[in-house]
Design a protein around this motif. Structure first.
Motif: not given
Length: 253
Positions: A162-173, A195-200, A203-207
């Motif tokens: 099985a494969r997994l997509l991990l969406i998390h914060s794009a913040s450098s910290s 792993a996919l960093p996103v601006a949390m 909502p548009h980028r998260i969606a």
């Protein structure tokens, strides 16, 4: 107010009764109507206003300048009265169906087809608790969105590759993704995780990120923060994207 004087049978003699005019049924109805009109007119003399609290109900739109039967409901007992309110007054107060309001107005009566009904002419309307009103509206809006979403349970994949997509914060910290992978204890190989960093906060980028999922499992994860930072996950775009996602969904916020 006593519209009809109280009398006993001894008040009138037999001769008086014999001299009474004989009325037709229509005349009796007209007499009754006239007395009802008198009763309703007396309410106009009751000049002082009343203040009432309750929850505004819903009413069908019309082309008139006012609503004539706008419900005001007691949320605890379910008792309601009908308001007569101009649309300008309601618009100025920025109130709508479902809001808890304080209404000031005058008690009146309406005579229609032999029936006397309560009228309440609205002078002013104001939110009972503006802060609570904002919260209530947000909750009702969120429930409306949830009711409109399709739902389907996506089971956890029962296979080794099985494969997994991990969406998390794009913040450098942010160390969320590192903490998450460490918590897995080596049970997942890195090549099976995207792993996919996103601006949390967007909502548009998260969606959009959720919409890219072609994996078997999607994990949307975010670390700590202020309570207001998490309202983004209640945005209709995010909720709809999660609803349409065919992967097994895991949210860690």
């Amino acid at each position: 107010m006593d519209a009809f004087p109280r009398r006993t049978r001894t008040d009138s003699s037999a001769s008086d009764m014999a001299a009474m005019p004989v009325l037709s049924p229509l005349q009796v109805q007209d007499l009754f109507t006239a007395r009802l009109d008198e009763i309703c007119a007396h309410f106009e003399e009751w000049g002082f206003p009343l203040a009432v609290e309750g929850q505004l109900g819903d009413v069908a739109p019309n082309a008139y300048k006012k609503y004539y039967q706008l419900p005001l409901v007691d949320p605890q007992l379910g008792t309601s009265i009908s308001l007569e309110a101009t649309k300008l007054v309601l618009a100025a107060a920025d109130v709508r169906a479902g809001d808890h309001v304080r209404v000031t107005g005058c008690l009146r009566a309406r005579h229609l087809r032999g029936q006397v009904a309560l009228r309440f002419e609205v002078l002013t309307v104001e939110p009972h608790d503006p802060g609570r009103q904002k919260v209530d509206r947000a909750e009702r809006s969120l429930l409306d969105v949830l009711r409109g979403l399709s739902w389907q349970f996506q089971p956890y994949p029962d296979r080794r590759d099985a494969r997994l997509l991990l969406i998390h914060s794009a913040s450098s910290s942010a160390l969320v993704s590192e903490d998450f992978l460490q918590a897995l204890g080596g049970g997942w190989r890195s090549e099976r995780i995207r792993a996919l960093p996103v601006a949390m906060t967007d909502p548009h980028r998260i969606a959009d990120a959720i919409g890219t999922c072609r994996e078997d499992i999607i994990v949307l994860i975010r670390g700590g923060g202020d309570v207001s930072d998490f309202t983004v996950f209640e945005h209709p775009l995010v909720l709809e994207a999660l609803s349409n996602c065919v992967a097994h969904r895991v949210l860690g916020v």
